[in-house]
Enzyme design. Structure first.
Site, PDB file in Angstrom:
ATOM      1  N   TYR A   1      -2.602   4.730   8.590  1.00  0.00           N
ATOM      2  CA  TYR A   1      -2.948   3.517   7.843  1.00  0.00           C
ATOM      3  C   TYR A   1      -2.222   3.499   6.501  1.00  0.00           C
ATOM      4  CZ  TYR A   1      -5.635  -0.041   5.396  1.00  0.00           C
ATOM      5  OH  TYR A   1      -6.001  -1.162   4.678  1.00  0.00           O
TER       6      TYR A   1
ATOM      7  N   SER B   1      -2.621  -1.621   0.273  1.00  0.00           N
ATOM      8  CA  SER B   1      -3.842  -0.848   0.054  1.00  0.00           C
ATOM      9  C   SER B   1      -3.529   0.257  -0.937  1.00  0.00           C
ATOM     10  CB  SER B   1      -4.343  -0.232   1.359  1.00  0.00           C
ATOM     11  OG  SER B   1      -5.368   0.716   1.117  1.00  0.00           O
TER      12      SER B   1
END
Length: 253
Positions: free
Chosen positions: A159, A145
């Protein structure tokens, strides 16, 4: 589209929906036989498999909960039993838990720890199980990501950490497997139109403000990301390894 991956076998983890399903379809469009794994959505997984078979390739869905590290080897064994080989591993499966800052007194540590288990340890387990089985000249592609390397707002530390951990791990794996001409790379998408993104949208700051940070002010399409994966999986990317490719509209430049 083409047959550049004809004769190759790909495994896409978390392939029953979102980017995983789009990637499985793109790989099939380029001629690869495709296995997908899923944790719970059997109906969705079978629907993806039927669509893949409709493209003229072989395809299977394997139930495998990435949170259970013991599930990794049976997953790889099932792919090998069905297809006889494994050429491409797309480590796509993961979860997104966001919204709480690290100093939040109500921080749900157990939930965030589970995210590390799935996104990092589960991915590592699948990679370890596959590494010795991959054909020489094979491909490993991690779906990271852009938040792994650019964090423009709060509440995403865990995350972001799980995704950046994969980027570092991939570099080490690239070094380990380079003598076998196996390439290892990371694709880092930005915001995408997926169920997972929608699930966490309410936990993020104003979306328009986030898009304003992007030189190209829109979200990525699943097809753009999936085709990048296919390029890295294909014959023209044999000398690209240990790299991180951002598909995020230029945020962080």
């Amino acid at each position: 589209m083409s047959n550049i991956l004809k004769g190759k076998v790909a495994l896409v983890t978390g392939g029953s929906r979102g980017l995983g399903a789009a990637t499985a379809e793109a790989l099939a469009d380029h001629g690869a036989d495709v296995a997908i794994s899923y944790a719970a959505s059997a109906d969705k997984a079978e629907a993806v498999v039927e669509k893949l078979r409709g493209k003229g390739v072989r395809a299977i869905a394997v139930k495998s909960d990435q949170a259970d590290l013991a599930s990794a080897r049976p997953l790889i064994d099932r792919v090998l039993a069905e297809f006889g080989r494994l050429d491409i591993l797309v480590n796509n499966a993961g979860i997104a838990i966001q919204g709480q800052t690290v100093d939040d007194p109500e921080l749900d540590g157990e939930k965030y720890n589970h995210q590390w288990q799935v996104n990092v340890m589960g991915t590592i387990a699948n990679t370890r199980a596959a590494a010795s089985k991959l054909t020489d000249g094979g491909r490993i592609i991690f779906i990271g990501s852009r938040l792994g390397s650019v964090v423009p707002f709060s509440g995403v530390a865990d995350y972001a950490g799980t995704k950046w951990a994969l980027a570092g791990y991939a570099k080490g794996i690239a070094r380990d497997l380079g003598p076998r001409n196996i390439t290892v790379n990371v694709v880092q998408p930005g915001i995408m139109p997926t169920d997972m993104a929608a699930d966490v949208a309410g936990e993020l700051p104003n979306r328009d403000a986030i898009l304003d940070m992007h030189p190209i002010r829109r979200i990525a399409t699943l097809e753009e990301v999936a085709e990048t994966v296919c390029f890295l999986a294909g014959p023209h990317a044999g000398y690209i390894t240990g790299e991180t490719v951002n598909i995020a509209g230029g945020i962080g430049v």
